[in-house]
Design an enzyme around this catalytic site. Structure first.
Site, PDB file in Angstrom:
ATOM      1  N   ASP A 465       0.990  -1.295  -0.030  1.00 41.99           N
ATOM      2  CA  ASP A 465       0.136  -0.033   0.124  1.00 41.99           C
ATOM      3  C   ASP A 465       0.937   1.404  -0.095  1.00 41.99           C
ATOM      4  OD1 ASP A 465      -2.839   1.153   0.803  1.00 41.99           O
ATOM      5  OD2 ASP A 465      -1.794   2.331   1.777  1.00 41.99           O
ATOM      6  N   ILE A 466       0.350   2.230  -0.929  1.00 38.48           N
ATOM      7  CA  ILE A 466       1.224   3.473  -0.747  1.00 38.48           C
ATOM      8  C   ILE A 466       0.932   4.199   0.310  1.00 38.48           C
ATOM      9  CG2 ILE A 466       1.612   5.590  -2.188  1.00 38.48           C
ATOM     10  CD1 ILE A 466       0.827   4.078  -4.703  1.00 38.48           C
ATOM     11  N   GLU A 508      -4.697   2.438  -4.270  1.00 32.87           N
ATOM     12  CA  GLU A 508      -3.342   2.540  -4.182  1.00 32.87           C
ATOM     13  C   GLU A 508      -2.559   1.127  -3.641  1.00 32.87           C
ATOM     14  OE1 GLU A 508      -4.937   4.098  -0.153  1.00 32.87           O
ATOM     15  OE2 GLU A 508      -5.654   4.150  -2.470  1.00 32.87           O
TER      16      GLU A 508
END
Length: 587
Positions: A465-466, A508
């Site tokens: 995950d960003i 994301e």
């Protein structure tokens, strides 16, 4: 002597032992001056061609003539044909023919010329739609036998189980005069042959091989397209199967096979079947063309013309049937072939010019088929001189057309399958990144997970995950966010090995499925991804964008019964990585 005089003037002259010169000269003079003379048919010799040029004929005018009246008329008005097969067109006046059949047993040295040895020969009328045929066999002007035949009688009344009328007769005299009256509303074509038993059998066997090949090929093609229509739910194949069906019925009708196989008891339908099935063939061909070429969308003006033409033909045919005018329906059917041929060729040409690749097969197919149909139509209707090629041109053209249409349909099927595969592939691919989406990932997952679980193989999952992605979007805009996602996707593909599956899990989030990878190997890859992500500096509208990622790692163990359990462990590990400060890996 009297029989020789009755046989022909030419035979009478040459019988005398005059000098060859004067005999031939006088014979030629007499022959030119009398157009009713004909050469007698030698029954002991094979007759490989039709008998038209060995017969005299005249057209009956007014009321039906008796045999005696016809014999007198033949002497005054009878004349020889220039063609082996006589053709008079649609709804012609009844025709009277005269044949002289010679049985010269006296030419054989081992046979007594006074001995009466009967020889059976078969007259075969190789046109299936002749309504009424009367045959009169005369010896020395005495009627020996009268036979009535034709399509006006049910098929079971025929003496031979043949698709054509076959009339046998035992010839016992030197000369037998055969008078034949033929009447029909259909095209009056008279391919008349004289066969011995072996020749008749060979003719039927030859017919069987030829039509067995034609019908077998077309029936197999019809069944194949019908199966494709129902399995693929495509009307294009259904319309083509319908087109083939009506061609087979039309062909079987005018060749006589249908009367023999399908409606042997219905002489009334036999009278109407040819024109009705011809019109159904024309209409079904145009309907298939519209469906194949998509004329409603791609050729709207031509679509309206074809629809109007089919409607007009249907109305005319219905009116003819209701009024009982078979002749008008016959003219309609034969004339309809001309616009049908033009519309089929024009449709293919316009579609090809508009860029439809499959139209090149369609155009070539229609050129062969429509020219063949037109050639046969003109031959049968009497516009062109009769020939075997003309009679069978529609079958030859249809066989070539069937092959080309099969290529056209297979080409369209190939294109549709490629488009379907392309659409399915696009449905499995995330448009922004080019990675698998969740749908595509699920398709690939099942065999990989089942193999690992069944064979106790190593398998790991990275869930990535960003960090603070919403802040990137808020600060730099969504285009900047998209650039972060695409650059991270390129990094993931670069680090992934052959056999690893990389997908955008949503928003994301990304997921990596790592076959043959244990926990420590997965952890090393995840740490490398975290470091390289943090080192990436993106330039967007002259602004530097930095970002980090958090990764949760999970590996398959014996307790994991499904991928959802493995995914749930990776999700918990990702949550732990975020809770413990982000920009890190948790297992």
């Amino acid at each position: 002597m009297q029989s020789l005089i009755n046989s022909s003037p030419l035979s009478f002259i040459l019988h005398f032992s005059w000098s060859r010169y004067w005999g031939y000269l006088l014979a030629a003079f007499f022959y030119l001056g009398c157009n009713t003379s004909l050469a007698a048919i030698n029954i002991n010799q094979s007759q490989p061609t039709a008998l038209g040029m060995t017969a005299t004929y005249f057209k009956e005018e007014g009321p039906k003539l008796s045999l005696a009246a016809a014999v007198k008329e033949m002497k005054h008005r009878g004349h020889l044909s220039d063609n082996a097969i006589l053709s008079f067109g649609i709804n012609a006046n009844p025709i009277w023919l005269k044949l002289e059949v010679d049985k010269p047993d006296f030419d054989k040295p081992d046979v007594d010329k006074h001995e009466n040895t009967p020889i059976t020969r078969h007259l075969r009328f190789e046109t299936s739609w002749l309504d009424k045929i009367d045959l009169y066999f005369l010896v020395d002007n005495e009627l020996k036998r009268h036979v009535s035949a034709g399509d006006n009688w049910p098929f079971k009344h025929r003496q031979y189980n043949d698709r054509f009328i076959v009339v046998p007769y035992e010839y016992t005299s030197d000369i037998t005069d055969v008078y034949i009256r033929i009447e029909t509303e259909d095209p009056l074509i008279i391919p008349l042959y004289l066969y011995n038993n072996d020749e008749l059998v060979n003719a039927k066997v030859s017919d069987g091989y030829i039509y067995g090949l034609i019908y077998g090929f077309l029936l197999a093609l019809l069944a194949y397209n019908a199966l494709l229509a129902f399995s693929l739910k495509s009307r294009r194949y259904l319309f083509y199967a319908q087109y083939l069906c009506f061609f087979l019925l039309m062909n079987a009708s005018y060749t006589g096979h249908a009367y023999k196989w399908f409606w042997p008891e219905s002489s009334l339908w036999q009278q109407w079947s040819n024109p009705i099935l011809m019109l159904l063939f024309v209409i079904s061909g145009l309907l298939f063309a519209m469906r194949f070429l998509g004329s409603r969308i791609h050729l709207p003006k031509l679509h309206k013309v074809i629809t109007a033409y089919c409607s007009v033909l249907t109305l005319i045919a219905a009116a003819c049937v209701l009024l009982g005018t078979n002749v008008a329906l016959l003219y309609t059917a034969f004339i309809a072939i001309i616009p049908f041929s033009a519309l089929m060729i024009v449709s293919g040409a316009v579609a090809l010019l508009s860029g439809m690749k499959a139209a090149r097969y369609f155009l070539a197919a229609t050129i062969f088929a429509t020219l063949g149909a037109a050639y046969t139509s003109f031959t049968v209707s009497g516009v062109l001189a009769y020939s075997d090629l003309g009679f069978h041109a529609v079958e030859i053209g249809m066989l070539i057309e069937a092959v080309l249409f099969a290529l056209a349909l297979s080409h369209q099927f190939k294109i549709s399958q490629e488009e379907k595969m392309r659409a399915e592939k696009l449905a499995d691919i995330d448009q922004l990144t080019g990675l698998y989406n969740r749908r595509g990932f699920d398709k690939i997952l099942s065999p990989i997970f089942s193999t690992a679980q069944r064979n106790d193989r190593k398998l790991s999952v990275l869930l990535l995950d960003i960090d603070h992605f919403k802040m990137i979007n808020d600060q730099y805009g969504h285009l900047a966010g998209d650039k972060v996602i695409t650059n991270l996707s390129a990094l993931l593909l670069e680090e992934a090995r052959t056999g690893d599956v990389v997908a955008r899990w949503g928003g994301e989030e990304f997921i990596l499925l790592l076959p043959e990878t244990d926990s420590s190997e997965a952890f090393s890859l995840a740490e490398r991804l975290v470091r390289r992500s943090a080192d990436l500096t993106l330039l967007f509208e002259q602004q530097e964008i930095l970002f980090t990622v958090s990764i949760g790692v999970a590996s398959l163990v014996n307790d994991d019964k499904s991928f959802l359990q493995l995914l749930d462990k990776a999700d918990h590990a990702l949550y732990s990585a975020k809770e413990s400060g982000r920009n890190r890996v948790c297992v």
